[in-house]
Design a protein around this motif. Structure first.
Motif, PDB file in Angstrom:
ATOM      1  N   PRO A 777       0.827  -1.215   0.000  1.00  0.00           N
ATOM      2  CA  PRO A 777       0.000   0.000   0.000  1.00  0.00           C
ATOM      3  C   PRO A 777       0.858   1.260   0.000  1.00  0.00           C
ATOM      4  O   PRO A 777       1.964   1.281   0.532  1.00  0.00           O
ATOM      5  N   VAL A 778       0.360   2.312  -0.627  1.00  0.00           N
ATOM      6  CA  VAL A 778       1.016   3.622  -0.616  1.00  0.00           C
ATOM      7  C   VAL A 778       0.140   4.561   0.200  1.00  0.00           C
ATOM      8  O   VAL A 778      -1.046   4.724  -0.102  1.00  0.00           O
ATOM      9  N   LYS A 779       0.704   5.144   1.230  1.00  0.00           N
ATOM     10  CA  LYS A 779      -0.057   6.042   2.090  1.00  0.00           C
ATOM     11  C   LYS A 779       0.331   7.471   1.749  1.00  0.00           C
ATOM     12  O   LYS A 779       1.435   7.908   2.025  1.00  0.00           O
ATOM     13  N   GLY A 780      -0.595   8.192   1.129  1.00  0.00           N
ATOM     14  CA  GLY A 780      -0.298   9.553   0.705  1.00  0.00           C
ATOM     15  C   GLY A 780      -1.569  10.326   0.477  1.00  0.00           C
ATOM     16  O   GLY A 780      -2.587  10.122   1.142  1.00  0.00           O
ATOM     17  N   ALA A 781      -1.547  11.214  -0.512  1.00  0.00           N
ATOM     18  CA  ALA A 781      -2.679  12.103  -0.770  1.00  0.00           C
ATOM     19  C   ALA A 781      -3.928  11.328  -1.146  1.00  0.00           C
ATOM     20  O   ALA A 781      -5.045  11.718  -0.797  1.00  0.00           O
ATOM     21  N   ALA A 782      -3.764  10.202  -1.872  1.00  0.00           N
ATOM     22  CA  ALA A 782      -4.930   9.432  -2.301  1.00  0.00           C
ATOM     23  C   ALA A 782      -5.687   8.886  -1.095  1.00  0.00           C
ATOM     24  O   ALA A 782      -6.920   8.926  -1.044  1.00  0.00           O
ATOM     25  N   GLU A 783      -4.958   8.384  -0.127  1.00  0.00           N
ATOM     26  CA  GLU A 783      -5.608   7.849   1.069  1.00  0.00           C
ATOM     27  C   GLU A 783      -6.337   8.953   1.820  1.00  0.00           C
ATOM     28  O   GLU A 783      -7.473   8.771   2.281  1.00  0.00           O
ATOM     29  N   GLU A 784      -5.705  10.126   1.939  1.00  0.00           N
ATOM     30  CA  GLU A 784      -6.336  11.249   2.624  1.00  0.00           C
ATOM     31  C   GLU A 784      -7.602  11.688   1.889  1.00  0.00           C
ATOM     32  O   GLU A 784      -8.618  12.007   2.506  1.00  0.00           O
ATOM     33  N   ARG A 785      -7.522  11.675   0.570  1.00  0.00           N
ATOM     34  CA  ARG A 785      -8.691  12.071  -0.219  1.00  0.00           C
ATOM     35  C   ARG A 785      -9.840  11.094  -0.003  1.00  0.00           C
ATOM     36  O   ARG A 785     -10.999  11.502   0.174  1.00  0.00           O
ATOM     37  N   LEU A 786      -9.559   9.797  -0.002  1.00  0.00           N
ATOM     38  CA  LEU A 786     -10.601   8.801   0.219  1.00  0.00           C
ATOM     39  C   LEU A 786     -11.206   8.934   1.610  1.00  0.00           C
ATOM     40  O   LEU A 786     -12.417   8.813   1.794  1.00  0.00           O
ATOM     41  N   LEU A 787     -10.364   9.209   2.613  1.00  0.00           N
ATOM     42  CA  LEU A 787     -10.869   9.385   3.969  1.00  0.00           C
ATOM     43  C   LEU A 787     -11.762  10.614   4.065  1.00  0.00           C
ATOM     44  O   LEU A 787     -12.812  10.596   4.722  1.00  0.00           O
ATOM     45  N   ALA A 788     -11.346  11.682   3.381  1.00  0.00           N
ATOM     46  CA  ALA A 788     -12.141  12.913   3.409  1.00  0.00           C
ATOM     47  C   ALA A 788     -13.495  12.687   2.732  1.00  0.00           C
ATOM     48  O   ALA A 788     -14.538  13.141   3.223  1.00  0.00           O
ATOM     49  N   GLU A 789     -13.482  11.963   1.585  1.00  0.00           N
ATOM     50  CA  GLU A 789     -14.737  11.700   0.881  1.00  0.00           C
ATOM     51  C   GLU A 789     -15.658  10.827   1.721  1.00  0.00           C
ATOM     52  O   GLU A 789     -16.874  11.033   1.762  1.00  0.00           O
ATOM     53  N   GLU A 790     -15.078   9.816   2.396  1.00  0.00           N
ATOM     54  CA  GLU A 790     -15.889   8.941   3.239  1.00  0.00           C
ATOM     55  C   GLU A 790     -16.460   9.700   4.434  1.00  0.00           C
ATOM     56  O   GLU A 790     -17.616   9.508   4.822  1.00  0.00           O
ATOM     57  N   ALA A 791     -15.648  10.611   5.011  1.00  0.00           N
ATOM     58  CA  ALA A 791     -16.115  11.410   6.133  1.00  0.00           C
ATOM     59  C   ALA A 791     -17.277  12.307   5.705  1.00  0.00           C
ATOM     60  O   ALA A 791     -18.292  12.433   6.416  1.00  0.00           O
ATOM     61  N   GLU A 792     -17.141  12.910   4.511  1.00  0.00           N
ATOM     62  CA  GLU A 792     -18.209  13.778   4.007  1.00  0.00           C
ATOM     63  C   GLU A 792     -19.482  12.976   3.748  1.00  0.00           C
ATOM     64  O   GLU A 792     -20.597  13.412   4.058  1.00  0.00           O
ATOM     65  N   ARG A 793     -19.309  11.756   3.205  1.00  0.00           N
ATOM     66  CA  ARG A 793     -20.477  10.918   2.917  1.00  0.00           C
ATOM     67  C   ARG A 793     -21.212  10.559   4.210  1.00  0.00           C
ATOM     68  O   ARG A 793     -22.446  10.625   4.282  1.00  0.00           O
ATOM     69  N   LEU A 794     -20.445  10.189   5.234  1.00  0.00           N
ATOM     70  CA  LEU A 794     -21.063   9.811   6.500  1.00  0.00           C
ATOM     71  C   LEU A 794     -21.764  11.006   7.153  1.00  0.00           C
ATOM     72  O   LEU A 794     -22.849  10.871   7.739  1.00  0.00           O
ATOM     73  N   MET A 795     -21.115  12.182   7.048  1.00  0.00           N
ATOM     74  CA  MET A 795     -21.730  13.369   7.657  1.00  0.00           C
ATOM     75  C   MET A 795     -23.003  13.770   6.932  1.00  0.00           C
ATOM     76  O   MET A 795     -24.007  14.154   7.544  1.00  0.00           O
ATOM     77  N   ASN A 796     -22.999  13.691   5.601  1.00  0.00           N
ATOM     78  CA  ASN A 796     -24.205  14.008   4.833  1.00  0.00           C
ATOM     79  C   ASN A 796     -25.314  13.024   5.172  1.00  0.00           C
ATOM     80  O   ASN A 796     -26.486  13.393   5.281  1.00  0.00           O
ATOM     81  N   ALA A 797     -24.916  11.736   5.324  1.00  0.00           N
ATOM     82  CA  ALA A 797     -25.919  10.727   5.666  1.00  0.00           C
ATOM     83  C   ALA A 797     -26.521  10.997   7.033  1.00  0.00           C
ATOM     84  O   ALA A 797     -27.693  10.680   7.291  1.00  0.00           O
ATOM     85  N   ALA A 798     -25.716  11.622   7.913  1.00  0.00           N
ATOM     86  CA  ALA A 798     -26.199  11.920   9.267  1.00  0.00           C
ATOM     87  C   ALA A 798     -26.911  13.265   9.328  1.00  0.00           C
ATOM     88  O   ALA A 798     -27.366  13.685  10.395  1.00  0.00           O
ATOM     89  N   GLY A 799     -26.960  13.996   8.170  1.00  0.00           N
ATOM     90  CA  GLY A 799     -27.627  15.290   8.135  1.00  0.00           C
ATOM     91  C   GLY A 799     -26.801  16.408   8.723  1.00  0.00           C
ATOM     92  O   GLY A 799     -27.334  17.435   9.134  1.00  0.00           O
ATOM     93  N   LEU A 800     -25.455  16.206   8.773  1.00  0.00           N
ATOM     94  CA  LEU A 800     -24.580  17.226   9.343  1.00  0.00           C
ATOM     95  C   LEU A 800     -23.990  18.076   8.238  1.00  0.00           C
ATOM     96  O   LEU A 800     -23.805  17.627   7.104  1.00  0.00           O
TER      97      LEU A 800
END
Length: 817
Positions: A777-800
């Motif tokens: 695995p390569v840990k860099g900008a791509a991983e951070e981007r995926l984490l940010a997108e997942e965080a946004e998805r979860l927050m939108n799902a929670a109505g935040l």
């Protein structure tokens, strides 16, 4: 037979043998300063090497050491002793033959120094140890000949460099010493001759009749090999049929883990209970000797083995060799083939069993090379300086020495012929003080110079520690495995410390062909019990994962250029034809790169054919370049022929990725702070004597040695970046672990000629890459981007509301290896 006493001709006649022409030639040229004999396996090359000695001692009996025999394997030395004892006993010759290896008792070793036999059979490490004693001049006084068997195997490693330095010492003690090299597989006879000779003196080469061509082919199986994988389980029934049809079969594997898996599967399918054994370097010595003895008696129908049986043990009843998996190296394949029909002028019979579709092509390329008589090999380069440092310390153990004389002696060794005096003095200074950053510490103050100019040990007691650490073989951190008993049960072998750390009580794994259950760790010993489970967890044994040679890779690419492949099995020919239809095949002098989407990720495959280490390193460097270019790589996986990289962004123009100068810069940056350098440093520092694994009180554990080497590495990087061992470490890492030379060769070969193919789906040639193990695995900008997108998805799902994450202080590119 001119020059052969009647007693010898009568003995040959009693055996129904005829002395071979090359054996007579060796006898006629017994006084050549150096002579290399290349003779086929079973051609009596070992007897040819010893015949002048036997006749000399039979016609002019004398006391003391006459001939020294050097073998790369302890088992080979024991085998030669057994074979030599027969003519000595049957002709009642006044000759004493003994062996001396790590298995020889201390009492016997002491007696051998005081009263050496006429012929001593030993290994490079034992010889180096013998030269370290003060009484070495007395022991070696009168030595006439040195016979180096399987010299090609020693020429490829630091063991060979150490051996040649030891021979230079013997040559100084015995100026008329004759050197003889023996081998059946030499890709570059002139290079081996230069290695054997005292530089700049020449070495003559004697080529024996090569005998009949080997009978070698691929095993035909009802079931097609899979697209990926390395265990060849599909071929088990066909292999069993071959075992039944032959007297004795050797089944070679490239790694110990593969050998264990195959043996286990073979045994499960062995319904007739045929006697089959297993032999590899991680097994307990008593178990290996038990298997060897059973082979000598003819009690086994087959033996599953690794490189531990590559070399010339004389088992004449072996009538078939099976190579499981692509051989990776033509020279190694020829060596293994020679284990079958170990008789003069009898063709060796061998079968190749590819583990997957790609290996079918590689096996065919290897077959072509064998029949063309074209062996492969890589140039060894200059003599390593860590080995030279050890040699300087060994010399000091034997007594005071003159630096000028020692330098003159060292440069008679071919690998060190261009060693400058400044380089030698740097090694001497390191041995004396440890170098600039370490000279204040007493433990590295080992040598000092007398008023008469001679160098000697500062503390004579240091000789014991130096002798205990002689050698260049770097064992990994392994733990003994024993059956559980109150006082320690039967030893089974060793497993790697890293593998042992993953075990929890109840886990099962394979060792010695049997499944055992992990019970616990007691006093640094893995305790196990027998277990009847059918699906074990397999130990990741230490064992070289051979890289496909440059020459063999080139042959594979040449095969790709054929318009059709009638000589290949239909399943493989159809696979290659489909690759050509859907994409294209790699071509000589060009670099094929495929891009396609799979599993929601952009995939890029680079067919560099640079060997496993080279392709692995290429993956590291390309993902770094992709990170810099905003292509968001997520990871990669490598094989001998390709590197697959997956990420978030597709590669549209690969040319900028392959700027050689940028790749080299990336390599320097990566090496500076990566664990691979610390691992390499530890090996070189141990060989050079900076780190001592063995001490009179105890052996350091792997963890202790790693801790010590890591501290030293960090200290030198900070306070003495020009230190000798840091320079040596970089050379070793580039040459071995990362194999950047293969990447440079690839870049120069393709010279920017890139074939970039964008595909709608995965290609047939790339499909096995998706199934390959060992993903990084390569840990860099791509991983951070995926984490940010997942965080946004979860927050939108929670109505935040969207929350902007804080800036990360993570490095932009990090990869583990």
């Amino acid at each position: 037979m001119t020059g052969v006493p009647q007693k010898f001709t009568d003995w040959f006649a009693s055996k129904g043998w005829q002395i071979h022409p090359h054996q007579l030639d060796m006898l006629a040229r017994a006084h050549d300063p150096a002579l290399l004999l290349i003779a086929p396996t079973g051609g009596g090359k070992t007897l040819a090497g010893f015949l002048p000695t036997l006749i000399d001692l039979a016609t002019a009996p004398r006391d003391g050491l006459h001939t020294l025999y050097i073998s790369p394997l302890k088992a080979l030395a024991a085998d030669i002793k057994r074979n030599l004892t027969t003519p000595v006993t049957e002709m009642d010759l006044p000759i004493r033959v003994e062996d001396r290896t790590g298995d020889t008792s201390a009492a016997r070793k002491k007696r051998q120094r005081a009263d050496p036999p006429h012929i001593l059979l030993t290994t490079p490490e034992s010889l180096a140890l013998l030269t370290s004693y003060e009484d070495a001049p007395r022991m070696f006084k009168g030595l006439r000949r040195v016979v180096v068997d399987e010299i090609h195997a020693l020429a490829e490693s630091k063991r060979g460099d150490q051996l040649m330095l030891a021979l230079a010492r013997l040559q100084r003690l015995c100026p008329d010493l004759r050197r003889v090299g023996l081998s059946a597989t030499v890709d570059d006879p002139q290079a081996i001759a230069r290695l054997l000779a005292k530089h700049p003196d020449p070495c003559e080469i004697l080529q024996a009749d090569p005998g009949p061509a080997p009978d070698i082919s691929m095993l035909t199986t009802p079931k097609a090999p899979p697209w990926a994988g390395g265990n060849a389980a599909y071929a088990i029934p066909a292999v069993l049929e071959q075992i039944k049809a032959h007297q004795t079969t050797l089944i070679f594997h490239n790694t110990r883990a593969q050998a264990e898996i195959f043996f286990h599967n073979l045994w499960l399918a062995n319904e007739e209970g045929l006697p089959i054994g297993i032999h590899h370097g991680s097994l307990d010595r008593q178990q290996r000797e038990k298997v060897e003895a059973a082979m000598v008696r003819g009690d086994l129908r087959a033996i599953v083995c690794t490189g531990s049986l590559d070399l010339g043990i004389d088992w004449g009843d072996v009538d078939l060799v099976i190579q499981i998996g692509a051989p990776k190296n033509v020279k190694r394949l020829v060596q293994r083939i020679g284990r079958a029909n170990h008789r003069y002028n009898a063709p060796s019979k061998a079968l190749l069993v590819p583990a997957n579709r790609f290996e079918v092509v590689e096996c065919h390329a290897a077959l072509d090379a064998v029949y063309a008589g074209q062996l492969d090999g890589e140039p060894r380069g200059r003599g390593p300086r860590d080995v030279l440092c050890q040699h300087i310390l060994i010399t000091a153990c034997a007594g005071p020495f003159d630096a000028d004389a020692l330098y003159g002696e060292v440069i008679t060794v071919g690998a060190y012929a261009d060693l400058t005096r400044a380089e030698f003095d740097e090694c001497l200074t390191f041995c004396a003080t440890g170098g600039y950053a370490l000279r204040a510490y007493d433990q590295w103050q080992r040598l000092m110079q007398n008023a008469d100019g001679l160098w000697h040990l500062r503390d004579p007691r240091a000789a014991q520690k130096i002798r205990m650490n002689i050698g260049t073989i770097q064992d990994t951190d392994t733990l003994k495995v024993r059956l559980q008993r109150s006082r320690g049960g039967k030893p089974l072998g060793e497993i790697e410390e890293g593998f042992a750390a993953t075990l929890t009580p109840g886990d099962t794994f394979l060792i010695g062909g049997q499944i055992v259950r992990y019970e616990g760790l007691r006093e640094m010993t893995v305790e196990v019990s027998r277990n009847a489970a059918k699906k074990p967890k397999v130990a990741t044994f230490l064992g070289t994962k051979f890289a496909t040679s440059t020459q063999l890779s080139a042959r594979v690419v040449e095969i790709f250029q054929d318009t059709a492949w009638p000589y290949l099995p239909a399943h493989t020919a159809d696979w290659l034809a489909l690759q050509r239809e859907r994409s294209q095949l790699p071509a000589p002098g060009r670099l094929l790169i495929e891009s396609f989407a799979h599993d929601g990720r952009a995939q890029t495959v680079v067919y560099g054919f640079a060997g496993r280490n080279g392709q692995q390193t290429l993956g590291l460097l390309l993902t770094k370049r992709m990170e810099e270019m905003g292509l968001d790589p997520l990871g990669f996986v490598a094989t001998d022929y390709a590197t697959l990289i997956w990420g978030l962004q597709p590669v549209t123009d690969p040319a900028p990725l392959f700027d050689l100068e940028a790749l080299e810069t990336g390599l320097e940056t990566w090496l500076a702070g990566n664990a691979v350098m610390k691992r390499t440093f530890r090996a070189s520092a141990t060989i050079a004597g900076l780190i001592q694994r063995n001490t009179p009180s105890a052996r350091k554990t792997g963890r202790q040695a790693t801790f010590s080497s890591d501290i030293l590495y960090d200290t030198l990087q900070k306070y003495d970046p020009e230190h000798l061992l840091l320079d040596v470490t970089r050379e070793e890492a580039l040459r071995g672990l990362v194999d950047f030379g293969r990447i440079r060769e690839m870049a120069e070969r393709v010279a920017g000629r890139i074939d970039h193919v964008t595909l709608p789906r995965v290609s047939p040639l790339a499909a096995p890459m998706l199934l390959e193990m060992g993903r990084v695995p390569v840990k860099g900008a791509a991983e951070e981007r995926l984490l940010a997108e997942e965080a946004e998805r979860l927050m939108n799902a929670a109505g935040l509301a969207q929350i902007t994450p804080p800036p990360s202080d993570k490095p932009k590119w990090r990869v583990g290896w």
